[in-house]
Design a protein around this motif. Structure first.
Motif, mmCIF file in Angstrom:
data_model
loop_
_atom_site.group_PDB
_atom_site.id
_atom_site.type_symbol
_atom_site.label_atom_id
_atom_site.label_comp_id
_atom_site.label_asym_id
_atom_site.label_seq_id
_atom_site.Cartn_x
_atom_site.Cartn_y
_atom_site.Cartn_z
ATOM 1 N N MET C 77 0.820 -1.205 0.000
ATOM 2 C CA MET C 77 0.000 0.000 0.000
ATOM 3 C C MET C 77 0.856 1.258 0.000
ATOM 4 O O MET C 77 0.547 2.230 -0.700
ATOM 5 C CB MET C 77 -0.950 -0.010 1.197
ATOM 6 C CG MET C 77 -2.012 -1.095 1.083
ATOM 7 S SD MET C 77 -3.061 -1.167 2.546
ATOM 8 C CE MET C 77 -4.649 -0.751 1.871
ATOM 9 N N THR C 116 -9.805 -0.360 -1.231
ATOM 10 C CA THR C 116 -8.970 -1.558 -1.288
ATOM 11 C C THR C 116 -9.631 -2.715 -0.539
ATOM 12 O O THR C 116 -10.122 -2.530 0.577
ATOM 13 C CB THR C 116 -7.585 -1.280 -0.673
ATOM 14 O OG1 THR C 116 -7.055 -0.104 -1.295
ATOM 15 C CG2 THR C 116 -6.633 -2.439 -0.902
ATOM 16 N N ASN C 149 -8.467 -1.367 -5.778
ATOM 17 C CA ASN C 149 -7.370 -2.327 -5.601
ATOM 18 C C ASN C 149 -7.888 -3.568 -4.910
ATOM 19 O O ASN C 149 -8.563 -3.478 -3.890
ATOM 20 C CB ASN C 149 -6.271 -1.729 -4.732
ATOM 21 C CG ASN C 149 -5.940 -0.315 -5.138
ATOM 22 O OD1 ASN C 149 -5.517 -0.076 -6.259
ATOM 23 N ND2 ASN C 149 -6.171 0.644 -4.239
#
Ligand code: SF4
Lengths: 249, 479, 218
Positions: C77, C116, C149
């Motif tokens: 990340m 994410t 993501n």
């Protein structure tokens, strides 16, 4: 051995010199060639336009005409495809004629295949170095499958410099009656083909199918291209000093 | 969508004159053909897979009744429902009713060619639903109010600029006002606009590439992920598909999947291949509460035992379009209905009537490249010929061409007459072309001479010349 | 509508009664689960999986133990400048992870704002570099498609040679099919604009795969 030439209607009409070149090469390979006078056309126009009745009759006539020959040589991919693959299909419901058609189809050879597979050693009287490109007709690619034979024949002669075409497996846009039914589409297709031919820089274009050749030569001529067009038999028989298709004699 | 196949010739001429379209076609053609080739070169088992696939599909078609029943039973077992539609109208009605019952206002759709076939969007909009296509290509042509021009790349005929213009016009209402200069910008804006639609939708409608009898699964094959969002977010998921898409087992489906993506886009597998089995389970944290499969017949059952049986193996990969020199010259819209190219020229006459679409089977050189690339070994040229036979039988094609054919056949069947005619023809043409070697204008032959010369014959026909030669030979022998 | 069903089946019956005798009953056929032609490859399956994943524009790394997951994800990340907020699948294994304090984690299905997500693959397919995800109470489907993501963990011993292995696994588990089985191969993409491939059409723009080498204690 009795061997016959099925000249095809287009060679008969437009390009006798291709027919003679075929005979010259076959004689050189030791065959004596007959040209049965009763031959006309293989019947593709009827077959491809849905007229099965006429197609069958023409097929029967052709089968009769060539029944006594051990080999029937066909100097055109699409006509060869017609006799070899489509004639037997025409008689699915008629065992007697299906047999006859199958029997003929076994004796039929597309010209370059015969020259390559059956004639074996044969040398071509080509005197000067020539750069050529070769158009494979759709039938020769997908029905008779003679692409490799054609290449081998050409490459067997040191004087021939073969330059391959881009997009060589795309149709030239002839398609029999297609080219007059849909002339605008056909024009675009032959234009693309001719552009690829010109891009090779070759002096001569050959093919083993007269339909494609008429189409391509006609377009080249309209565009005033200097590329000469011959049937592959004329090239192999060493006759490219003569007038190409569409050129002044 | 109403078929415009009748105007094929006019459509084709217009397509040839459209330079944006021509550029797009060239670009697409090279891309599709090369990518497929690279994928197949890396797969030595292609031919084996192809014959494997043929056997699977033939076995299925032979037992299609049983497999469809098994599929239906399995969908029921997993909590879904199957609906049957004999024709497009019925399919429309069923789906409209399902959406009404779900109390829907807004509907998202994944790409479905059967959806196009039944003109689903028109029906849904008429019934008052807001219907949004979520596949980017489908979304673009929905904004443009056009039908798809390709079965796997519906907006392949559009340029980047045209798409940017469409977005500018239609996204104003969502407060997107900037000019989109690049492809990533365009894709991003579509993502943002459609994201809200996904979340608001009450019903999601997807197609299906395969229906699996063993498990009752419906399978979608996508790259964008829109199909999965369409299926998973709304309360109701409706699958629209057609009866010939049924496949017996998961294993069989795996074989077909290996052929599908490679033949279509040159991928080994697409980004997302999803198997849906009914609505959400009790313990699931997401997914639709109800699940329906609508299966369309629309003439397919009639094809089963007839001359067009082979067409039922089609897995809609689009390879025949991508390799068709006619399709690549005029694009998909010229064909006038939802299925273009070789597979469309076989299907459209069956579904819209041969008279209406009489041009399609004839607008092909029968070059055979489609059959060569078809992963399902469908003899497309032979099927086109079959339509031609029918057209001849029904006297659908023009009287002029029928007459010409008749006359020609008459000569071809009378060799002596044929010789005579050939000789006259050859003499005439040789004379016309004697100075230049070719003829640039000829009465009744504009279709040929508009773009080509006619190479002139060589004075006499081959057979006459050969006969003369033989005669001379014999005479010189006698001397 | 039931009328149409009857009509369709009567048409099909008419057509199929004319075709030849059925040789295998469909029951036999269905229960045989016969595999079709499988493309042969010689590489080791994990190696193959990794190289296939990389060829479809996803990223991949391996960790030894589940205890390494937090660090690996945090590193990933930071590297892509992604806000350290995760929505994770409520799977037994992922719920056991002790997250470092920088990362906030919620275990639930995805919603529109999630950037994410972290998921757990049911299997991996070496032939194509695909992840297999099955919907269920530990694996909400939306996590696979909603975020920008997607990070997915796959146990090394769950990488199999072919798609067909998944079918055997599912059958062996003996349960009914999950609502949705997703084969995920790389991030979302589209080529709908001038045939140009653009990642992140509607689904994830990035897909990161983490192979977990040790099999976690049962
Ligand atoms: S006919 Fe063959 S090539 Fe064409 S879409 Fe169908 S399966 Fe693909």
């Amino acid at each position: 051995m009795r061997i016959a030439l099925f000249a095809t209607c287009l060679i008969d009409t437009f390009r006798p010199s291709a027919g003679f070149a075929v005979i010259k090469l076959l004689e050189q390979a030791g065959y004596q060639v007959d040209v049965p006078e009763l031959q006309t056309c293989c019947g593709q126009p009827a077959y491809n336009n849905g007229d099965l009745k006429s197609a069958r009759k023409i097929a029967q006539q052709t089968i009769e005409t060539f029944k006594q020959y051990e080999y029937v040589i066909i100097p055109s991919g699409s006509c060869a495809g017609m006799l070899i693959h489509h004639y037997p299909n025409l008689f699915e419901d008629n065992p007697e004629w299906k047999n006859k058609a199958t029997d003929l189809s076994r004796r039929c050879y597309e010209f370059t295949i015969f020259l390559h597979d059956v004639c074996k050693k044969i040398s071509f009287p080509i005197k000067n170095k020539i750069s050529i490109t070769c158009h494979d007709s759709c039938s020769s690619l997908r029905e008779t499958g003679s692409k490799q034979q054609t290449r081998n024949l050409i490459n067997s002669n040191k004087n021939l410099n073969l330059i391959e075409l881009n997009d060589s497996d795309t149709c030239c846009g002839f398609g029999g009656t297609f080219c007059v039914k849909y002339p605008e589409i056909s024009e675009q297709m032959v234009n693309d083909k001719v552009a690829n031919i010109m891009a090779t820089g070759a002096e001569i274009l050959v093919s083993a199918d007269l339909g494609c050749l008429l189409n391509i030569a006609g377009r080249l001529k309209r565009l005033k291209s200097p590329i000469k067009v011959f049937h592959i038999a004329e090239l192999l028989a060493g006759e490219t000093d003569k007038a190409g298709m569409g050129n002044e004699i | 969508m109403k078929s415009k196949s009748r105007n094929f010739k006019k459509n084709a001429v217009a397509a040839l004159a459209n330079s944006t379209l021509q550029k797009a076609l060239q670009n697409a053609k090279d891309g599709f053909i090369n990518k497929r080739k690279i994928a197949l070169d890396a797969l030595p088992e292609f031919e084996q897979l192809r014959s494997n696939a043929y056997k699977i599909k033939e076995h299925t078609l032979k037992n299609i009744e049983a497999y469809l029943k098994q599929f239906e039973q399995q969908v029921k077992n997993s909590g879904g429902e199957v609906h049957w539609a004999s024709n497009t109208k019925e399919a429309q009605n069923i789906i409209v009713k399902l959406c009404q019952d779900a109390g829907a206002r807004s509907i998202t759709k994944g790409k479905s060619m059967v959806g196009e076939e039944v003109a689903l969007n028109e029906a849904l909009e008429k019934a008052g639903f807001e219907t949004i296509e979520t596949d980017l290509g489908e979304y673009i042509i929905q904004l443009a109010e056009e039908p798809p021009s390709h079965i796997i790349a519906p907006a392949v005929h559009k340029s980047q600029q045209q798409i940017a213009d469409l977005f500018k016009e239609h996204h104003k209402k969502y407060n997107f006002k900037s000019k989109l200069e690049t492809i990533p910008e365009i894709v991003d804006e579509a993502r943002k606009v459609l994201r809200d639609k996904f979340i608001q939708a009450d019903v999601g409608i997807t197609g299906a590439n395969f229906l699996i009898a063993e498990t009752g699964s419906t399978v979608i094959v996508t790259n964008e992920g829109n199909g999965d969002l369409t299926a998973s977010l709304p309360k109701t998921h409706i699958v629209i598909s057609s009866i010939e898409k049924v496949v017996p087992t998961l294993e069989d489906t795996s074989v077909l999947l290996r052929l599908l993506a490679r033949s279509a886009t040159g991928q080994e597998i697409t980004s997302y291949t999803t198997f849906f089995n009914g609505p959400k389970r009790n313990t699931d944290l997401d997914g639709p509460e109800s699940f329906h499969v609508v299966l369309l017949d629309n003439k397919r059952s009639e094809m089963l035992n007839g001359e067009f049986h082979d067409m039922l193996r089609c897995i809609h990969c689009g390879a025949c379009l991508n390799h068709c020199p006619v399709y690549n010259t005029i694009g998909g819209h010229a064909y006038g209905w939802v299925y273009p190219g070789p597979m469309g020229s076989v299907l459209t006459p069956l579904m819209q009537g041969l008279k209406e679409s009489q041009h399609l089977p004839f607008a092909s050189t029968l070059c055979g490249r489609c059959e060569e690339v078809c992963p399902m070994s469908i003899p497309l040229p032979q099927l086109l010929r079959q339509h031609r036979i029918q057209a001849h039988k029904e006297k659908i094609n023009s009287t002029r061409s029928r007459l010409a054919l008749k006359l020609w056949a008459l000569f071809a069947l009378h060799p002596l007459l044929y010789r005579l005619a050939t000789n006259i023809f050859v003499k005439l043409l040789s004379w016309l072309g004697k100075t230049t070697g070719s003829i640039s204008q000829l009465p009744f032959s504009h279709a040929w001479t508009r773009s080509r010369d006619l190479p002139s014959p060589q004075g006499q026909s081959f057979i006459s010349a050969w006969k003369k030669q033989q005669k001379n030979k014999r005479m010189s022998k006698h001397d | 509508m039931t009328n149409s069903r009857r009509e369709i089946f009567s048409r099909l019956q008419q057509a199929s009664s004319k075709t030849e005798q059925k040789t295998v009953t469909i029951k036999e056929y269905l229960s045989a689960h016969k595999r079709g032609v499988l493309p042969v490859y010689s590489e080791n399956i994990v190696k193959r999986f990794i190289s296939k994943v990389e060829s479809v524009a996803a990223t991949i790394e391996s960790i030894k133990n589940i205890t390494d997951l937090s660090t690996a994800i945090y590193k990933y990340m930071s590297c892509y400048n992604i806000e350290p907020k995760l929505v994770a699948a409520p799977s037994e294994l992922l719920k056991q992870v002790k997250w470092q304090k920088e990362i906030t984690v919620e275990y639930r299905a995805a919603d529109a704002k999630d950037i994410t997500t972290l998921t757990m693959a049911y299997a991996g397919i070496a032939e194509t570099g695909s992840l297999v995800l099955c919907s269920g109470k530990e694996s909400p489907t939306t996590l696979n498609f909603m975020p920008d993501n997607n990070i997915c963990v796959i146990q090394k011993n769950k990488i199999y040679p072919y798609m067909e292995d998944t079918w055997d696994l599912l059958r062996k588990a003996g349960e009914t099919m999950p609502r949705s089985i997703n084969f995920i191969t790389g991030p979302s993409r589209t080529a709908d604009i001038e045939q140009t491939i653009q990642l992140g059409a509607h689904g994830p723009r990035r897909l990161h795969i983490i192979i977990l080498e040790s099999s976690p204690p049962r």
